[in-house]
Write a protein that holds these residues in place. Structure first.
Motif: not given
Length: 511
Positions: A353-355, A399-404, A409-416
């Protein structure tokens, strides 16, 4: 009253003069393609930050039986009374779940701490809670006090709650626009790495044995110590230095160090524009955001997506994994090694996801993650009904791969990205509080879902994932590569859509 052309002219002249003053301190140059200082800062902050969240979740699996035995022996020695099995289970549930309540408290105090001390100092001070908790866990066995373990988990939870809010804010404010998503997403990468590290350290051959469980619970002090030694050498958030403290020279020096080159005029101009937009504004409190129409849809977005991150069932999958592995015929001694695969899946997905995030965008990653999770949850439910254990194992990993790949990853970025400097700490307080509160709720309710719904226990998670994907697709603007002013303009259309429609009707009525 409207702003006159003369006033606009004065404002533009004022802003232009300020730019000239700042540009006096900088020279155009080519940005470094490999900002080493930025990457080292990210590593230092994350090792003692979000890594702790994943690590402290994972290390509680290995010593379950040993700590339950310790609780029973303590009661027997103190009061000559043997606890019933359900009483021991209740105390163990409190030890595990109170970590979430500590995280909730940490999320609530993170905002005021970042405003008072700044992002970097807040992360450093946060280690006071961690070290205190580690000391209590280390000495609990000698003191023969399970209450010390409970208090230790509260303090470690506070530490995780603060770091989960402050670290993404620090990264988002320190990264250049073209790397903002990838740098902010590294918080999720280190969280997943913390899970894997906790699972490995929790092996019986390392610290997961009966004689070493107190050292396992206190081992979280090691990453904290690394952060205390390394993070002071790196600069504070440039946006915090300029917008909150008004220190232009410190901001330019921080940008120069983090970019590995002279500061770009365009980047400094963007920070200046945000400073001008928030000039005279005090940092907002969480309750003020609820009454501010200009951030209504930004607030709704972080409420829905932060809640969905925990209500989507990923942590429930982790809880269910050991049972599925056991039913699949894997021996109890081998399960601890297979479980490491679940953490490795999320770690791998977060790196992917980072890439991809700066290429595919935030909306696609979120929607794809939620839809994929819903699909595999349905497949998992079908397999539970027909009971095909090895296919169920495959569903757990996918399921865990889909979550990652998405929500993790994206959720913590949104407020910024969607809130300005004045509202950002309050937005993270709300998002973090909901995340921890929902984690606690899922942890407490999931055993009852299993007992009542049995093989259909993942159906509620399917509904959450589909509704979340629908919301992202309909209402969340893409933020990839955009400045805060452009993102604010897109949300402005949503926030004041009703007003625009009303004015249009009035004009039509007059005609």
């Amino acid at each position: 009253m409207g702003i006159t052309d003369r006033e606009k002219g004065k404002s533009n002249i004022f802003f232009s003069n300020r730019q000239k003053v700042f540009h006096h301190f900088i020279q155009p140059s080519i940005p470094s393609p490999f900002p080493l200082t930025l990457l080292l800062m990210v590593t230092s902050a994350a090792i003692g930050g979000t890594l702790q969240y994943g690590y402290n979740l994972a290390i509680m699996n290995a010593p379950t039986i040993f700590i339950q035995t310790f609780i029973n022996e303590t009661f027997l020695e103190r009061w000559d009374h043997q606890l019933e099995d359900y009483q021991v289970t209740l105390l163990w549930t409190i030890i595990v779940s109170i970590f979430s309540l500590g995280g909730l408290a940490g999320a609530l105090i993170a905002g005021p701490m970042t405003i008072s001390f700044g992002r970097k100092k807040c992360l450093l001070l946060n280690n006071v809670f961690l070290m205190s908790g580690a000391l209590l866990a280390l000495t609990s066995r000698v003191a023969k006090s399970f209450e010390m373990i409970i208090l230790s988990r509260v303090l470690v939870g506070i530490n995780a709650g603060i770091s989960m809010n402050v670290q993404p804010m620090y990264f988002g404010e320190s990264a250049p626009k073209h790397l903002r998503g990838a740098i902010s997403l590294s918080s999720a990468v280190f969280t997943a790495f913390g899970v894997v590290l906790g699972q490995v350290v929790g092996l019986r051959e390392i610290l997961g044995s009966e004689s070493c469980w107190q050292y396992l619970l206190a081992s979280n002090a090691v990453p904290g110590f690394i952060q205390l030694v390394t993070l002071p050498w790196f600069p504070e958030s440039p946006r915090y230095l300029l917008i909150d403290r008004g220190d232009k020279e410190a901001c330019i020096n921080a940008l120069r160090r983090l970019r590995g080159c002279e500061v770009q005029n365009s980047e400094l101009d963007e920070i200046l524009q945000e400073q001008a937009a928030t000039k005279g504004m005090k940092p907002k409190q969480p309750w003020e955001l609820f009454s501010d129409r200009s951030v209504r849809w930004q607030l709704i977005s972080i409420i829905i997506i932060s809640s969905a991150m925990q209500l989507c069932g990923n942590d429930a999958i982790y809880l269910y994994a050991s049972y599925v592995f056991k039913e699949a015929g894997i021996s109890s001694d081998t399960i601890q090694y297979v479980t490491i695969g679940t953490g490795t899946c999320e770690f791998t997905a977060c790196i992917m996801c980072n890439l991809l995030i700066e290429r595919k965008g935030r909306r696609l990653m979120l929607m794809g993650g939620f839809v994929s999770m819903a699909f595999w949850a349905v497949v998992f439910t079908v397999h539970l009904i027909s009971w095909m254990p090895y296919l169920s194992m495959a569903c757990i990993f996918t399921y865990i791969l889909s979550f990652g790949m998405g929500p993790a990853g994206v959720t913590g970025l949104l407020p910024t990205e969607i809130f300005n400097q004045a509202a950002r700490p309050a937005a993270y307080m709300i998002a973090g509080s909901l995340m921890w509160l929902n984690l606690f709720i899922v942890g407490m309710l999931f055993p009852f879902l299993v007992s009542e719904l049995r093989q259909y226990c993942f159906v509620p998670f399917v509904v959450v994932c589909l509704l979340s994907a629908l919301y992202v697709g309909l209402f969340l603007p893409e933020t990839k590569g955009k400045s805060l002013s452009l993102i604010t303009q897109e949300f402005h259309k949503l926030n004041f859509k009703a007003n625009a429609n009303t004015m249009l009707l009035l004009l039509l009525g007059q005609c």
